[in-house]
Write a protein that holds these residues in place. Structure first.
Motif, short mmCIF file in Angstrom:
data_model
loop_
_atom_site.label_atom_id
_atom_site.label_comp_id
_atom_site.label_asym_id
_atom_site.label_seq_id
_atom_site.Cartn_x
_atom_site.Cartn_y
_atom_site.Cartn_z
N GLY A 1 52.00 33.32 39.93
CA GLY A 1 52.03 34.74 40.24
C GLY A 1 51.51 35.59 39.10
N ILE A 2 51.08 34.98 38.00
CA ILE A 2 50.57 35.70 36.83
C ILE A 2 49.14 36.13 37.09
CG2 ILE A 2 50.01 35.50 34.37
CD1 ILE A 2 52.28 33.47 34.14
N HIS A 3 48.79 37.35 36.68
CA HIS A 3 47.43 37.84 36.84
C HIS A 3 46.54 37.24 35.76
CE1 HIS A 3 47.46 41.29 39.83
NE2 HIS A 3 48.67 40.77 39.90
N LEU A 4 45.26 37.10 36.07
CA LEU A 4 44.29 36.51 35.14
C LEU A 4 43.09 37.42 35.02
CD1 LEU A 4 44.39 32.83 36.45
CD2 LEU A 4 45.40 33.67 34.33
N ALA A 5 42.55 37.52 33.79
CA ALA A 5 41.37 38.36 33.54
C ALA A 5 40.43 37.63 32.59
CB ALA A 5 41.78 39.71 32.94
N ILE A 6 39.12 37.80 32.85
CA ILE A 6 38.11 37.29 31.93
C ILE A 6 37.74 38.40 30.97
CG2 ILE A 6 35.77 36.37 31.71
CD1 ILE A 6 36.05 35.07 34.39
N ASP A 7 37.95 38.15 29.69
CA ASP A 7 37.70 39.15 28.65
C ASP A 7 36.31 38.97 28.06
OD1 ASP A 7 38.24 41.25 27.01
OD2 ASP A 7 39.49 40.13 25.59
N THR B 1 41.07 24.36 36.37
CA THR B 1 42.30 23.70 36.83
C THR B 1 43.54 24.40 36.28
OG1 THR B 1 41.15 21.59 36.96
CG2 THR B 1 43.55 21.52 36.86
N LEU B 2 43.52 24.68 34.96
CA LEU B 2 44.68 25.31 34.34
C LEU B 2 44.89 26.72 34.85
CD1 LEU B 2 46.97 25.13 32.30
CD2 LEU B 2 45.38 25.89 30.53
N LEU B 3 43.80 27.48 35.01
CA LEU B 3 43.93 28.85 35.51
C LEU B 3 44.49 28.86 36.93
CD1 LEU B 3 40.67 30.55 34.18
CD2 LEU B 3 42.98 30.66 33.24
N GLY B 4 44.10 27.87 37.73
CA GLY B 4 44.65 27.80 39.08
C GLY B 4 46.15 27.58 39.08
N GLU B 5 46.64 26.75 38.16
CA GLU B 5 48.08 26.50 38.07
C GLU B 5 48.81 27.74 37.56
OE1 GLU B 5 48.14 23.12 35.55
OE2 GLU B 5 47.88 21.68 37.19
N PHE C 1 36.28 30.54 39.18
CA PHE C 1 37.49 30.79 38.40
C PHE C 1 38.45 31.67 39.20
CE2 PHE C 1 34.39 30.32 34.76
CZ PHE C 1 34.84 29.06 34.40
N PRO C 2 39.74 31.27 39.29
CA PRO C 2 40.71 32.03 40.10
C PRO C 2 41.27 33.24 39.35
CG PRO C 2 41.77 30.10 39.15
CD PRO C 2 40.32 30.04 38.72
N VAL C 3 40.40 34.21 39.04
CA VAL C 3 40.82 35.37 38.24
C VAL C 3 40.93 36.61 39.13
CG1 VAL C 3 39.84 34.42 36.12
CG2 VAL C 3 38.44 35.89 37.58
#
Length: 668
Positions: free
Chosen positions: A537-543, A528-532, A558-560
């Motif tokens: 417009g911020i990029h997301l990555a799974i480390d 939920t938080l990653l979707g927001e 996950f919206p990454v």
């Protein structure tokens, strides 16, 4: 308001009905005798002996005597009837009192025959109201109590006192009832009766057992509490010392429990603790001791261990069991644990010291990020002191300008250039020198400073990106690693909005990296938080992908944008076919989800060749560059602009940092 019944009301009458009855008949007989004497006198006496008046007087006297006898009979009959009714009423009261008493009441004679058993006694012993009484007292006693009963009652017939005794009675179903017994004897009648009054101790014993349980067990999990565990462990330690055996004590702590409580609520956090305690208890031997010392501190004492290696094997099995997902609050929750270990008698000679040394080892694991175990060693004492000094220093590091940012480029394998860097935090302590991030980041999370540090890093990264743009350099995305504490905090979203608004940075130039293990602790809340965040417009990555427990089913939710393969897989690519196969599978899975794939820890040309062959998008590691300052990144970007093609740079040798400055490749 209820009236109390006077004890005198239940007392027997103070007169003897049989004696009264005898007196009555004596009076009647006496009057009849008098009447008979008068009658004989009148019949046998000559007519001249008595005058007519005297004869009439004698006849009247005779009639009066007969009437008096009849009256005495009538009055005495009424009196006896009244007295008999009163006695029956009093007997009925007494029987009702005994039947309604809370104690068992049994009357038996010298031959042990039972003459009376009250209603509560029938209920306790499982006898129906219309069921015949048992033949003898032995039928009510548990087999183990027969000899004790005989010893205590054999002299009742000669007025010997009965000492109060707790006996076990046997009910109809074969169960045993513990009864506190008192006996008094009644020798006024035949046969002589002995009255047993017994108080059922079942409820008292159950209450005492409940109090003892609560005093020695944790109310939430049912495990031993600190007091009970310490007592049992001390006894085990004495036996181990006598027979020259080894013990191992392990302290378990659930990683990031505070985050789970803040996200799911304390009620679900308690449910997690209960589920964890059950798994922990089921994963050890029945002979091992398990307890809960504090809120997030569980303890296991392993008995008769063969040494550290055997303990490690057991711990690996326990960790696999604990690592399985837990169904909490309608979702699957993945947890990890930190474990500190101490051996008896090598590390401590008492249980308290054993717990303390295991606690030092646990603290050391937590400060390194958790999800591991460590045995105690004497060197941990000085390390803990240094860590305490670091915790104190962290609160002042921002004010003293002791923190610095370093940047490591993520090189595109198709062009040899880079348009993204990972932002890394460094701390130069005035006394301890350069402190590795692996040491102070976990402590920052533990001490609560991580929020301030993360916000400072985000702000500095945004400002630095703008500074490079103002220098005419190409745009570079700034990748900042966010801790689990921040991810579970709803304030992170507001902080990011505020930061972008204040700095004016384009959101696509900021990237947030989250470790896989943190995501899997609470997948639904994280999604939920990653979707927001992505909507900004911020990029997301799974480390560190591959170190957690996520699958393709979870990953696609996950919206990454990017997937960073953990360096542990890259390190052994050339030596281990298993690592190579796993890495190839991860790359294939990432491509199927159309994710940008990044390999961490690339250090050799062989690793680079493998990644290119399997279509990895970007590589990050010492083969290209160590983490460098902002000025060096600016120089690299400037050199890239001046080069005709990035392909020539890659062909010369994949070393952006050293190649652009005409230096040899750096090794780790």
């Amino acid at each position: 308001m209820s009236r109390s019944v006077s004890p005198n009301a239940l007392a027997p009458p103070r007169y003897d009905l049989r004696q009264i009855n005898r007196i009555r008949w004596l009076l009647v007989l006496l009057l009849l005798a008098c009447g008979l004497a008068f009658s004989l006198l009148l019949v046998r006496a000559p007519a001249t002996t008595f005058s007519l008046a005297q004869q009439l007087a004698l006849a009247a006297s005779l009639i009066a005597i007969l009437l008096a006898a009849a009256l005495i009979c009538r009055v005495s009959r009424r009196s006896l009837s009244h007295q008999s009714g009163e006695i029956n009423r009093q007997q009925q009261r007494l029987r009702q009192f005994m039947d309604n008493a809370c104690d068992l009441i049994i009357a038996f004679d010298d031959d042990q025959r039972i003459h009376y058993l009250n209603q509560i006694g029938r209920q306790r012993l499982g006898l129906a109201a219309d069921e015949p009484l048992p033949a003898a007292m032995e039928a009510l006693l548990a087999p183990s109590q027969q000899q004790l009963w005989h010893n205590r009652t054999c002299l009742l017939g000669v007025a010997a006192p009965f000492e109060p005794t707790v006996l076990l009675l046997r009910d109809r179903q074969g169960g045993e009832i513990q009864v506190d017994c008192r006996i008094s004897s009644d020798r006024s009648g035949q046969p002589q009766l002995h009255w047993l009054v017994g108080r059922d101790l079942s409820e008292k014993i159950a209450a005492d057992q409940q109090l003892h349980y609560l005093a020695n067990h944790d109310r939430l999990t049912g495990l031993r509490n600190r007091h009970s565990f310490t007592e049992a462990a001390s006894q085990a330690a004495r036996l181990a010392q006598r027979y020259h055996q080894q013990l191992a004590l392990a302290l378990f702590s659930i990683d990031h429990l505070k985050i789970i409580n803040e996200t799911l609520g304390n009620e679900n956090g308690d449910e997690l603790l209960e589920a964890f305690s059950k798994r922990l208890h089921q994963s050890v031997r029945e002979t091992d001791l398990v307890g809960r010392l504090a809120g997030n501190q569980f303890v296991v004492l392993f008995l008769q261990v063969d040494g550290p290696l055997a303990v490690e094997q057991v711990l690996e099995k326990i960790r696999r069991i604990i690592a399985a997902p837990l169904p909490i609050a309608g979702q699957e929750l993945f947890i990890t644990t930190s474990i500190g270990l101490s051996l008896f008698p090598q590390h401590a000679s008492s249980v308290d010291t054993l717990i303390k040394t295991a606690g030092d080892a646990l603290y050391s694991v937590k400060t390194r990020g958790g999800n591991g175990f460590q045995f105690y060693s004497p060197q941990l004492g000085s390390e803990i002191k240094n860590r305490l000094a670091m915790i104190n220093g962290l609160h002042q590091a921002l004010d003293r300008n002791e923190l610095q940012l370093r940047f490591q480029p993520k090189v595109r394998l198709d062009t040899g250039g880079f348009d993204s860097v990972e932002v890394l935090l460094r701390w130069q302590h005035p006394e301890l020198g350069q402190v590795p991030p692996g040491d102070f980041i976990p402590m920052a999370e533990e001490s609560g400073v991580i929020g301030d540090l993360t916000l400072w890093v985000l702000r500095q990264a945004c400002q630095q990106c703008l500074a490079w743009l103002q220098q005419g350099l190409p745009p570079v995305r700034m990748a900042v690693n966010v801790s689990g504490h921040q991810l579970q905090n709803r304030e992170l979203l507001l902080q990011l909005k505020t930061l972008l608004s204040e700095t004016g940075l384009a959101p696509e130039l900021l990237e947030i990296e989250i470790t896989e293990s943190i995501l899997m602790q609470n997948p639904e809340a994280a999604r939920t938080l990653l979707g927001e965040i992505r909507e900004l417009g911020i990029h997301l990555a799974i480390d560190d992908f591959g170190t957690g427990f996520s699958s393709l089913a979870y990953l696609k939710r996950f919206p990454v944008h990017s997937l960073k393969i953990d360096r542990a897989f890259i390190k052994d690519l050339e030596q281990s076919e298993r690592c190579a196969s796993l890495t190839a599978a991860i790359l294939a899975m990432g491509r199927s989800l159309q994710l940008n794939l990044i390999a961490e820890g690339v250090e050799t040309l062989g690793q680079l060749a493998f990644l290119r062959e399997h279509l990895c998008d970007e590589a990050q590691g010492f083969l290209y560059s160590t983490p460098v300052s902002a000025g060096e990144i600016a120089q690299m970007l400037s050199n890239l602009q001046n080069r005709r093609t990035a392909f020539e740079v890659a062909q010369a040798a994949p070393r952006i940092n050293t190649g652009l400055r005409q230096a040899a490749p750096q090794t780790p």
